[in-house]
Design a protein around this motif. Structure first.
Motif, PDB file in Angstrom:
ATOM      1  N   GLY A 139       0.854  -1.186   0.000  1.00 38.15           N
ATOM      2  CA  GLY A 139       0.000   0.000   0.000  1.00 38.15           C
ATOM      3  C   GLY A 139       0.890   1.236   0.000  1.00 38.15           C
ATOM      4  N   MET A 140       0.599   2.157  -0.854  1.00 38.05           N
ATOM      5  CA  MET A 140       1.395   3.398  -0.899  1.00 38.05           C
ATOM      6  C   MET A 140       0.695   4.451  -1.750  1.00 38.05           C
ATOM      7  N   ALA A 141       1.121   5.688  -1.599  1.00 42.12           N
ATOM      8  CA  ALA A 141       0.568   6.759  -2.445  1.00 42.12           C
ATOM      9  C   ALA A 141       1.139   6.585  -3.857  1.00 42.12           C
ATOM     10  N   PRO A 142       0.448   7.089  -4.885  1.00 42.65           N
ATOM     11  CA  PRO A 142       1.020   6.999  -6.231  1.00 42.65           C
ATOM     12  C   PRO A 142       2.394   7.673  -6.274  1.00 42.65           C
ATOM     13  N   GLY A 143       3.287   7.068  -7.038  1.00 46.26           N
ATOM     14  CA  GLY A 143       4.655   7.604  -7.124  1.00 46.26           C
ATOM     15  C   GLY A 143       5.653   6.486  -6.875  1.00 46.26           C
ATOM     16  N   THR A 144       6.854   6.889  -6.511  1.00 52.35           N
ATOM     17  CA  THR A 144       7.916   5.896  -6.363  1.00 52.35           C
ATOM     18  C   THR A 144       8.764   6.218  -5.131  1.00 52.35           C
ATOM     19  N   VAL A 145       9.116   5.153  -4.398  1.00 52.20           N
ATOM     20  CA  VAL A 145      10.025   5.317  -3.261  1.00 52.20           C
ATOM     21  C   VAL A 145      11.203   4.363  -3.478  1.00 52.20           C
TER      22      VAL A 145
END
Ligand code: ADP
Ligand code: MG
Length: 606
Positions: A139-145
């Motif tokens: 689960g994560m916000a849209p984008g990249t980490v």
């Protein structure tokens, strides 16, 4: 005989590639920020622990990747940015080599978490020393980490070269600052352990620069807005008063990419030659836009170096763009201590007026056409209301006897619009401009005027020469005689006629008119010594600038010298007709402003 050659396994080739791309934590961060920018992110945060040696994390809100793409992105030479050979000639993205992610992942404990906006969940891939250990939904916000831990843990040779955490933090801060200047429209933050190094909102270039180089410094910056048929150059450059001891505040970008290039740097310094001291460097943020086919970025894995198709054209464009701003000394119109204002056009209009006046009266060679529209970004560094150019002209009522000397059609320039108070110590001219005391170094000012005149003469057919009534002889070293012979013609072009007088003695038969009334022997010695230093293989032109400034220096009266008001007025008028009038040819300042507020502070009136 057994086989000796083998194709290396990919984990090893990635490590080898990492040797080029990944030098230290800062280079990892550079690559990852480039990826975030290429992914359209407008919010990028950088976190590091232990100077990045323990952990680096970059979080962006870019377009993210699908699971398939995320897995592919870790393969060597996997990229979404080019597809075929011809694309190499028109690269518009920061990345294109498809090497960064696999290289970084091969020398660290690495994780990539990414989610596309229309996907319900993200994908996390865990890699250790180049081997994929786990792929799972997250689960994560849209984008990249991207998280990079224990960089070089499997590359002991590299690990040894890592510097202290503080040093690495310095490099990281530099990289983030550079990227932040390149894209003011993107928000950046940088946190080192628990310390916030940087937090930058989305903004425009001027505000971004103020945050990066400091608010105080940013007040000394002036806009560049230049264009020819080949390139467009925009950005900000500093007044000569704002210098640094190194090149760290010279930010140059070619088509949006930060580069460190000898040609570009040389052009910048060439423009500042004679305006700032040697060994000092300006603050510059310059965006150079060229047709993509004109510049090859595929020169080095770190992409810091480029190759230009037309190197000289780029060099000259940059030099001219900066000189355009410097030659009209716009900072004179906007005293630095003055409060800021939003009268955008005034400073620019004033500069143009001065430039036009100078051009008209000196008939300098035509300048390349440029875009001189006042940009909105000028606003905070432009003239202040209390000292706006119109006001300058209004306050300075020259005494009636001198008024007739002014050309009626031309607007008064900065210097001729000053009201003269007098002379101090027979060395400095004191003037008033509104609520400011303007102090002018008369020697430096005359030197600049003389220098400009010599330069103009040398460009239009040669410097005026005068035969000496009593020719003098000068005894020289063998080396000096050699250069005198080699450059005999060139020296004649600048007014010196030197004739052999036996052995290593020369006779000075003629000298530039400007210096002919004074014994020019020491001047000749200095010039020949200069030429010898430049070496006989160098072109005379290389030494020209320093020779002209020597002649100029020699031609003016040194030290104390009483001037009457008429002579002062004449000098001020000449200064307005001179480019770069705010610095002597050696780069020292010609004038200094003391504001009323500063005086009131001294006398404790505030
Ligand atoms: P390059 O940037 O030269 O293409 P990289 O190894 O840096 O090579 O990245 C490989 C690919 O992974 C990129 O082409 C891009 O498609 C994708 N990628 C990397 N980082 C990101 C990111 N932060 N957001 C979205 N896509 C990314
Ligand atoms: Mg990349």
């Amino acid at each position: 005989m057994s086989q000796r050659i083998a194709i290396l396994p990919e984990t090893l080739t990635n490590k080898i590639a990492a040797g080029e791309v990944v030098e230290r934590p800062a280079s990892v961060i550079k690559e990852l920020i480039e990826n975030s920018l290429d992914a359209g992110a407008v919010n990028i945060s950088v976190e590091i622990n232990g100077g990045g040696r323990r952990r680096i994390r970059i979080t962006d809100n870019g377009h993210g990747m699908s699971r398939e793409d995320a897995l592919l992105s870790l393969e060597r030479h996997a990229t979404s940015k080019i597809r075929e050979d011809v694309d190499l000639d028109s690269i518009m993205t920061l990345g294109f080599r498809g090497e960064a992610l696999p290289s970084i992942a091969s020398v660290s404990r690495f994780s990539l978490a990414t989610r596309e906006a229309d996907s319900p969940e993200g994908t996390e891939i865990v890699v250790e020393g180049g081997r994929v250990r786990d792929v799972k939904a997250c689960g994560m916000a849209p984008g990249t980490v991207v998280t990079v831990e224990q960089i070089f843990y499997n590359l002991p040779a590299r690990l040894k070269f890592m510097k202290s955490a503080e040093t690495e933090i310095g490099h990281v801060a530099d990289v983030v600052a550079r990227m932040a200047v390149s894209r003011p429209d993107v928000a950046f933050s940088c946190i080192s352990d628990d310390r916030e190094l940087l937090r930058l909102q989305r903004s425009d270039l001027q505000r971004r620069l103020a945050q990066v180089v400091g608010k105080e410094s940013s007040r000394h910056l002036y806009p560049v807005d230049w264009k020819d048929e080949y390139s467009v150059i925009t950005g900000f450059i500093s007044a000569p008063a704002l210098v640094r001891s190194g090149t760290q505040a010279i930010y140059t970008f070619i088509n949006g990419r930060f580069i460190r290039d000898k040609v570009v740097q040389h052009a910048v310094m060439q423009a500042y030659r004679g305006v700032i001291d040697r060994g000092r460097y300006p603050v510059v943020a310059l965006f150079i836009e060229l047709p993509p086919g004109e510049v090859d970025v595929n020169v080095h894995p770190t992409k810091h170096e480029v190759r230009f198709r037309r190197q000289t054209a780029v060099h000259d464009a940059i030099q001219t763009a900066i000189e355009e701003v410097l030659r009209s000394s716009p900072w004179l119109a906007a005293p630095l201590a003055a409060p800021q204002t939003s009268s955008a056009a005034t400073g620019q209009a004033y500069r143009e007026r001065i430039a036009a006046a100078a051009q008209a009266s000196l008939s300098l060679p035509p300048r390349p056409e440029h875009r001189a529209q006042p940009s909105e970004q000028i606003s905070t560094t432009a003239a202040a209301p209390s000292v706006s150019p119109e006001r300058c002209t209004a306050v300075s009522e020259p005494s009636p006897s001198f008024q007739s000397e002014q050309l009626p059609a031309e607007p008064a320039g900065y210097f001729s619009s000053l009201s003269i108070i007098g002379q101090f110590h027979n060395e400095y001219i004191l003037c008033q401009s509104g609520s400011e005391l303007v102090i002018i170094d008369q020697h430096a000012a005359s030197e600049r005027v003389a220098y400009q005149l010599l330069k103009q003469q040398s460009q239009s057919g040669g410097i005026e020469s005068q035969r000496l009534l009593f020719p003098e002889t000068v005894e020289l070293s063998f080396g000096e005689v050699a250069v005198a012979v080699k450059f005999g013609q060139d020296l004649a072009g600048i007014g010196f006629e030197l004739e052999p007088f036996g052995g290593t003695t020369l006779m000075v038969a003629a000298a530039p008119r400007m210096v002919a009334r004074k014994a020019p022997i020491s001047l000749i010695r200095d010039i020949l010594a200069d030429l010898e230093r430049f070496g006989t293989s160098a072109a005379f032109n290389d030494a020209m600038e320093s020779i002209l400034s020597r002649i100029a220096c020699h031609s003016v009266i040194r030290g104390v010298h009483l001037l009457d008001n008429r002579q002062i007025k004449e000098l001020l008028n000449q200064m307005d007709q001179t480019d770069f009038a705010a610095s002597c040819p050696h780069g020292r300042p010609v004038s200094h402003v003391v504001t009323l507020a500063e005086l009131q502070k001294i006398f404790k009136r505030t």
